[in-house]
Design a protein around this motif. Structure first.
Motif, PDB file in Angstrom:
ATOM      1  N   GLU A 207       0.825  -1.201   0.000  1.00 40.01           N
ATOM      2  CA  GLU A 207       0.000   0.000   0.000  1.00 40.01           C
ATOM      3  C   GLU A 207       0.862   1.255   0.000  1.00 40.01           C
ATOM      4  OE1 GLU A 207      -3.497   0.235  -0.139  1.00 40.01           O
ATOM      5  OE2 GLU A 207      -3.122  -1.834  -0.757  1.00 40.01           O
ATOM      6  N   LEU A 208       1.933   1.249   0.789  1.00 43.30           N
ATOM      7  CA  LEU A 208       2.838   2.397   0.809  1.00 43.30           C
ATOM      8  C   LEU A 208       3.469   2.614  -0.562  1.00 43.30           C
ATOM      9  CD1 LEU A 208       4.665   1.916   4.242  1.00 43.30           C
ATOM     10  CD2 LEU A 208       2.903   3.607   3.685  1.00 43.30           C
ATOM     11  N   GLU A 209       3.898   1.529  -1.187  1.00 44.93           N
ATOM     12  CA  GLU A 209       4.535   1.663  -2.504  1.00 44.93           C
ATOM     13  C   GLU A 209       3.579   2.271  -3.523  1.00 44.93           C
ATOM     14  OE1 GLU A 209       6.849  -1.023  -5.895  1.00 44.93           O
ATOM     15  OE2 GLU A 209       6.484  -1.858  -3.889  1.00 44.93           O
ATOM     16  N   HIS A 210       2.324   1.838  -3.526  1.00 43.69           N
ATOM     17  CA  HIS A 210       1.338   2.386  -4.456  1.00 43.69           C
ATOM     18  C   HIS A 210       1.124   3.880  -4.209  1.00 43.69           C
ATOM     19  CE1 HIS A 210      -0.520  -1.892  -4.869  1.00 43.69           C
ATOM     20  NE2 HIS A 210       0.530  -1.734  -5.647  1.00 43.69           N
TER      21      HIS A 210
ATOM     22  N   ILE B 283      11.079   4.280  -2.740  1.00 45.87           N
ATOM     23  CA  ILE B 283      10.619   2.896  -2.924  1.00 45.87           C
ATOM     24  C   ILE B 283      11.767   1.915  -2.708  1.00 45.87           C
ATOM     25  CG2 ILE B 283       9.767   1.248  -4.638  1.00 45.87           C
ATOM     26  CD1 ILE B 283       8.005   3.545  -5.717  1.00 45.87           C
ATOM     27  N   GLU B 284      12.957   2.257  -3.148  1.00 39.95           N
ATOM     28  CA  GLU B 284      14.113   1.395  -2.906  1.00 39.95           C
ATOM     29  C   GLU B 284      14.381   1.267  -1.413  1.00 39.95           C
ATOM     30  OE1 GLU B 284      16.005  -0.601  -4.843  1.00 39.95           O
ATOM     31  OE2 GLU B 284      14.379  -0.191  -6.259  1.00 39.95           O
ATOM     32  N   ALA B 285      14.253   2.380  -0.676  1.00 45.87           N
ATOM     33  CA  ALA B 285      14.438   2.346   0.780  1.00 45.87           C
ATOM     34  C   ALA B 285      13.364   1.475   1.428  1.00 45.87           C
ATOM     35  CB  ALA B 285      14.395   3.761   1.348  1.00 45.87           C
TER      36      ALA B 285
ATOM     37  N   GLN C 141      14.680   1.147  14.265  1.00 47.53           N
ATOM     38  CA  GLN C 141      13.758   0.305  13.505  1.00 47.53           C
ATOM     39  C   GLN C 141      12.498   1.071  13.106  1.00 47.53           C
ATOM     40  OE1 GLN C 141      13.827  -2.873  16.591  1.00 47.53           O
ATOM     41  NE2 GLN C 141      14.011  -4.308  14.869  1.00 47.53           N
ATOM     42  N   ILE C 142      12.017   1.921  14.001  1.00 51.13           N
ATOM     43  CA  ILE C 142      10.811   2.696  13.711  1.00 51.13           C
ATOM     44  C   ILE C 142      11.117   3.881  12.802  1.00 51.13           C
ATOM     45  CG2 ILE C 142       8.955   4.075  14.734  1.00 51.13           C
ATOM     46  CD1 ILE C 142       9.222   2.265  17.232  1.00 51.13           C
ATOM     47  N   GLU C 143      12.189   4.608  13.103  1.00 47.96           N
ATOM     48  CA  GLU C 143      12.525   5.789  12.303  1.00 47.96           C
ATOM     49  C   GLU C 143      12.837   5.421  10.852  1.00 47.96           C
ATOM     50  OE1 GLU C 143      12.454   8.956  12.734  1.00 47.96           O
ATOM     51  OE2 GLU C 143      12.110   9.179  14.884  1.00 47.96           O
ATOM     52  N   ALA C 144      13.285   4.199  10.610  1.00 50.72           N
ATOM     53  CA  ALA C 144      13.596   3.783   9.237  1.00 50.72           C
ATOM     54  C   ALA C 144      12.355   3.813   8.349  1.00 50.72           C
ATOM     55  CB  ALA C 144      14.204   2.383   9.238  1.00 50.72           C
ATOM     56  N   TRP C 145      11.176   3.704   8.947  1.00 50.39           N
ATOM     57  CA  TRP C 145       9.924   3.704   8.189  1.00 50.39           C
ATOM     58  C   TRP C 145       9.372   5.108   7.965  1.00 50.39           C
ATOM     59  CZ3 TRP C 145       7.162  -0.377   6.020  1.00 50.39           C
ATOM     60  CH2 TRP C 145       7.661  -1.661   6.283  1.00 50.39           C
ATOM     61  N   VAL C 146       9.930   6.118   8.614  1.00 53.19           N
ATOM     62  CA  VAL C 146       9.385   7.468   8.500  1.00 53.19           C
ATOM     63  C   VAL C 146       9.451   7.977   7.064  1.00 53.19           C
ATOM     64  CG1 VAL C 146       9.784   9.895   9.135  1.00 53.19           C
ATOM     65  CG2 VAL C 146       9.734   8.127  10.908  1.00 53.19           C
TER      66      VAL C 146
ATOM     67  N   VAL D 270      10.625  14.244   3.800  1.00 54.87           N
ATOM     68  CA  VAL D 270      11.102  13.309   2.778  1.00 54.87           C
ATOM     69  C   VAL D 270      12.448  13.755   2.236  1.00 54.87           C
ATOM     70  CG1 VAL D 270      10.665  12.410   0.456  1.00 54.87           C
ATOM     71  CG2 VAL D 270       8.808  12.511   2.131  1.00 54.87           C
ATOM     72  N   ARG D 271      12.562  15.015   1.900  1.00 55.14           N
ATOM     73  CA  ARG D 271      13.800  15.505   1.300  1.00 55.14           C
ATOM     74  C   ARG D 271      14.946  15.520   2.304  1.00 55.14           C
ATOM     75  NH1 ARG D 271      11.104  19.926  -2.876  1.00 55.14           N
ATOM     76  NH2 ARG D 271      10.552  18.321  -4.412  1.00 55.14           N
ATOM     77  N   GLU D 272      14.623  15.777   3.562  1.00 51.89           N
ATOM     78  CA  GLU D 272      15.669  15.703   4.596  1.00 51.89           C
ATOM     79  C   GLU D 272      16.180  14.258   4.715  1.00 51.89           C
ATOM     80  OE1 GLU D 272      16.375  16.742   9.326  1.00 51.89           O
ATOM     81  OE2 GLU D 272      14.372  16.875   8.446  1.00 51.89           O
ATOM     82  N   LYS D 273      15.265  13.295   4.715  1.00 56.16           N
ATOM     83  CA  LYS D 273      15.652  11.884   4.824  1.00 56.16           C
ATOM     84  C   LYS D 273      16.450  11.426   3.596  1.00 56.16           C
ATOM     85  CE  LYS D 273      13.545  10.666   8.721  1.00 56.16           C
ATOM     86  NZ  LYS D 273      14.271  10.106   9.905  1.00 56.16           N
ATOM     87  N   LEU D 274      16.165  12.027   2.447  1.00 55.60           N
ATOM     88  CA  LEU D 274      16.883  11.678   1.222  1.00 55.60           C
ATOM     89  C   LEU D 274      18.208  12.442   1.089  1.00 55.60           C
ATOM     90  CD1 LEU D 274      13.976  11.531  -1.407  1.00 55.60           C
ATOM     91  CD2 LEU D 274      15.246   9.588  -0.433  1.00 55.60           C
ATOM     92  N   GLY D 275      18.463  13.340   2.046  1.00 58.79           N
ATOM     93  CA  GLY D 275      19.699  14.123   1.990  1.00 58.79           C
ATOM     94  C   GLY D 275      19.622  15.266   1.005  1.00 58.79           C
TER      95      GLY D 275
END
Length: 273
Positions: free
Chosen positions: A120-123, A140-142, A234-239, A263-268
């Motif tokens: 569902e998240l991927e869609h 999506i790769e993450a 483990q939880i933050e990896a899903w943010v 999102v952009r912060e997590k992607l650097g």
């Protein structure tokens, strides 16, 4: 009909039978999502979860709806705004309810296949309008590197979907899935950190919640981690995937911009100017 409560996607009305209510969805809300809520709610009630029983679907004034059991109590959000000194207790209660849900293991029932959280998240990520194709691919790769699971996940667990009374209820199961509890907990953290409060909420109560939201998230996160055994990492990896997926939902533009920054912060990548 007498209006009892309202949200962004639906309004709650009194039913002619006093032990029931009608949840009427707003015009234009996808009918498929309403069918999904009905199906998931049926399954959840069969699991023994403290969720309102449902009876049948209705069509009133060209609006689709569902008739539910009328439950007694007030939302946790209302308790927080009315009695802010209970913030620690209520935040811990929220974590305990969530952890209890996540102990339920799911398998496909006869005639019903649970949707998978990761799918569902991927869609949702693939359809997120504010993300570029390179950003979608990276998120999506993450997501694909994260472990799957088979526990009950609510998909929208926050203080306005918990009703406190003689017993505590969890409502609004439209987004219920089977998956990794860490992803469901991450969704709660994203909501606590980024969600825009309802427009109809009085300004004073909005200020109270804004002042408490980081404390609520901290207390919830600490207690949930203790009970679930899941680490902060483990939880933050899903943010990242959870925040990106929420960009495709019926939410205010201001909240979408907050999520885009996450999102952009997590992607650097740099945030918006």
């Amino acid at each position: 009909m007498s209006l009892l409560a309202q949200g962004r996607t639906a309004e709650i009305y009194a039913h002619e039978e006093t032990d029931k209510i009608i949840k009427l969805f707003r015009s234009g809300f996808p009918e498929e999502a309403i069918r999904q809520e009905f199906a998931v709610s049926q399954q959840v009630c069969g699991l023994g979860v403290d969720a309102p029983r449902l009876f049948h679907r209705v069509l009133t004034d060209q609006r689709h709806g569902i008739v539910y059991e009328r439950i007694e109590g007030s939302t946790m959000l209302r308790h927080l705004t009315g009695k802010p000194w209970l913030v620690w207790k209520l935040s811990r209660t929220m974590a305990e309810l969530h952890a209890r849900l996540h102990r339920i293991e799911l398998s496909d029932a006869k005639g019903y296949a649970w949707r998978r959280l990761a799918q569902e998240l991927e869609h949702q990520i693939a359809a997120a309008p504010l993300l570029g194709e390179d950003e979608k691919s990276a998120v999506i790769e993450a997501l694909k590197r994260l472990p799957d699971g088979h526990r009950l996940c609510h998909g929208d667990f926050h203080p306005d979907n918990v009703v406190l009374g003689k017993k505590n209820w969890v409502i609004d199961w439209m987004t219920g899935t089977r998956g990794n509890p860490a992803g469901d907990a991450a969704r709660t953290l994203v909501l606590l950190r980024c969600a825009v409060l309802p427009e109809e909420m009085p300004i004073v109560k909005k200020c109270i919640v804004q002042a408490m939201r980081h404390l609520i998230a901290k207390v919830y996160f600490t207690r949930y981690s203790q009970l679930s055994g899941l680490s902060s990492n483990q939880i933050e990896a899903w943010v990242l995937p959870v925040a990106a997926a929420r960009l495709n939902e019926w939410i205010p533009q201001g909240e979408k911009l907050r999520l885009l920054d996450v999102v952009r912060e997590k992607l650097g990548k740099p945030k918006r100017a």
